[in-house]
Motif scaffolding. Structure first.
Motif, short mmCIF file in Angstrom:
data_model
loop_
_atom_site.label_atom_id
_atom_site.label_comp_id
_atom_site.label_asym_id
_atom_site.label_seq_id
_atom_site.Cartn_x
_atom_site.Cartn_y
_atom_site.Cartn_z
N SER A 164 28.55 33.78 20.77
CA SER A 164 27.26 33.68 21.72
C SER A 164 27.84 33.71 23.24
CB SER A 164 26.60 32.28 21.37
OG SER A 164 27.41 31.03 21.82
N ILE A 165 26.81 33.80 24.20
CA ILE A 165 27.29 33.95 25.49
C ILE A 165 27.81 32.63 25.86
CG2 ILE A 165 26.25 34.12 27.83
CD1 ILE A 165 23.99 35.99 26.72
N ASP A 166 27.31 31.49 25.59
CA ASP A 166 27.81 30.34 26.08
C ASP A 166 29.45 29.82 25.73
OD1 ASP A 166 25.67 29.55 27.48
OD2 ASP A 166 24.66 28.51 26.01
N GLU A 167 29.34 30.38 24.41
CA GLU A 167 30.83 30.09 23.59
C GLU A 167 31.88 31.09 24.45
OE1 GLU A 167 30.66 29.30 19.08
OE2 GLU A 167 29.26 30.70 19.50
N VAL A 168 31.42 32.37 24.57
CA VAL A 168 32.39 33.34 25.23
C VAL A 168 32.70 32.87 26.57
CG1 VAL A 168 32.57 35.71 26.14
CG2 VAL A 168 31.56 35.17 23.95
N TYR A 169 31.59 32.44 27.32
CA TYR A 169 31.84 31.78 28.60
C TYR A 169 32.78 30.57 28.85
CZ TYR A 169 31.83 30.46 33.74
OH TYR A 169 32.17 30.45 34.75
N GLU A 170 32.52 29.79 27.88
CA GLU A 170 33.40 28.52 27.70
C GLU A 170 34.87 28.88 27.91
OE1 GLU A 170 34.51 24.32 25.35
OE2 GLU A 170 33.01 25.75 24.68
N ARG A 171 35.29 29.91 26.80
CA ARG A 171 36.69 30.46 26.70
C ARG A 171 37.19 31.04 28.01
NH1 ARG A 171 37.44 32.53 20.51
NH2 ARG A 171 36.39 30.76 19.67
N THR A 172 36.18 32.05 28.62
CA THR A 172 36.31 32.61 29.76
C THR A 172 36.66 31.91 31.09
OG1 THR A 172 35.08 34.55 29.13
CG2 THR A 172 35.41 34.35 31.46
N SER A 173 36.06 30.76 31.28
CA SER A 173 36.32 29.97 32.34
C SER A 173 37.34 29.25 32.26
CB SER A 173 34.90 28.84 32.30
OG SER A 173 35.17 27.59 33.39
N ASN A 174 37.89 28.77 30.98
CA ASN A 174 39.09 27.92 30.84
C ASN A 174 40.18 28.64 30.96
OD1 ASN A 174 37.68 25.39 30.06
ND2 ASN A 174 37.67 25.96 27.65
N VAL A 209 40.41 31.47 32.90
CA VAL A 209 40.63 31.67 34.44
C VAL A 209 40.92 30.29 35.22
CG1 VAL A 209 39.11 32.06 36.74
CG2 VAL A 209 38.54 33.30 34.67
N LYS A 210 40.66 29.29 34.84
CA LYS A 210 41.24 27.93 35.30
C LYS A 210 42.60 27.89 35.22
CE LYS A 210 36.99 25.19 35.03
NZ LYS A 210 36.31 24.19 34.17
N ALA A 211 43.21 28.36 33.90
CA ALA A 211 44.46 28.26 33.44
C ALA A 211 45.23 29.27 34.43
CB ALA A 211 44.65 28.52 32.13
N ARG A 212 44.71 30.61 34.66
CA ARG A 212 45.48 31.52 35.19
C ARG A 212 45.55 31.19 36.67
NH1 ARG A 212 48.36 36.08 33.46
NH2 ARG A 212 48.30 36.14 30.93
N LEU A 213 44.56 30.46 37.27
CA LEU A 213 44.38 30.23 38.80
C LEU A 213 45.17 28.86 38.87
CD1 LEU A 213 40.86 31.63 39.78
CD2 LEU A 213 43.35 32.99 39.69
N SER A 214 45.49 28.24 37.98
CA SER A 214 45.73 26.94 38.03
C SER A 214 44.84 25.89 38.83
CB SER A 214 47.04 26.86 38.94
OG SER A 214 48.08 27.58 38.22
N ILE A 215 43.69 26.23 38.54
CA ILE A 215 42.61 25.17 39.00
C ILE A 215 42.34 23.98 38.28
CG2 ILE A 215 40.03 25.15 39.51
CD1 ILE A 215 40.21 28.16 40.06
#
Length: 228
Positions: free
Chosen positions: A210-220, A222-228
């Motif tokens: 689902s869109i929400d499930e995909v975004y949760e993984r995407t957001s996490n 990005v945070k990991a790659r950008l060290s946020i």
């Protein structure tokens, strides 16, 4: 030589003789790849809200250019899109460079979300579609940080795009064009993904969810790659 050929040659000459236009230490570029209908635009819209990215869609820039009055590339772009082919790299990269420059100038006075004083954050959606685009952009516009790669099956992509075609008004949202686009993506873009994967610059996301499930993984991711 046609006017279009002369212009492309001029752009090629510019890229050949220039190093990075934008300093990659200040300008963050994330490429966003996935088959047509993988949901790249939907996910990018959410990343813009959360992280302050500017979302640049290579496809949208090309479609806008083909309809721009006085465009010297309009007919060429229209023909390539209709046939499911990839527009000459120099044209696409030049449109992206100009769009990035305009956004950086617009946000020059900002001091939040990674913008201001020559800094900026960009999601470049649907790009690079083939190896020469990747090399031209990384070497002469701005070295990319990493690639978000959204993965799902051809059947899922086809059904999503046929549904979208009922309301999108896009010339290429029909079954024949969709299948051509998917074949083109596999043949030309997968080598790009593998190239960046070898350099540990690919974040792969299952886009079947689902869109929400995909975004949760995407957001996490990005945070990991950008060290946020």
């Amino acid at each position: 030589m046609s006017v279009v050929s002369e212009t492309i040659d001029r752009i090629k000459s510019f890229f050949h003789h220039n190093k990075e236009v934008f300093d990659h230490h200040k300008v963050l570029v994330v490429f966003v790849l996935g088959g047509p209908g993988a949901g790249k635009g939907t996910q990018c819209a959410r990343l813009v809200q959360e992280f302050g990215f500017c979302h640049l869609s290579a496809g949208d820039l090309l479609r806008a250019e083909q309809h721009r009055e006085g465009s010297e590339f309009g007919d060429l772009i229209r023909q390539y899109i209709r046939e499911g082919k990839i527009v000459p790299s120099e044209v696409t990269v030049n449109l992206l460079k100009n769009a990035m420059k305009a956004e950086l100038e617009k946000h020059e006075e900002e001091t939040e979300n990674g913008w201001g004083n020559g800094k900026g954050r960009f999601l470049v959606d649907g790009f690079p579609r083939k190896m020469d685009q990747a090399h031209i952009f990384d070497e002469t516009v701005c070295e990319s940080k990493f690639v978000l790669f959204f993965v799902t099956t051809e059947d899922v992509l086809l059904q999503r795009l046929l549904e979208r075609g009922k309301t999108s008004g896009r010339e290429d949202d029909n079954e024949e064009s969709i299948k051509k686009r998917f074949r083109t993506f596999v043949e030309t873009s997968m080598p790009v993904v593998e190239y960046y994967r070898e350099h540990d610059k690919v974040v792969e996301i299952d886009a079947t969810k689902s869109i929400d499930e995909v975004y949760e993984r995407t957001s996490n991711a990005v945070k990991a790659r950008l060290s946020i």
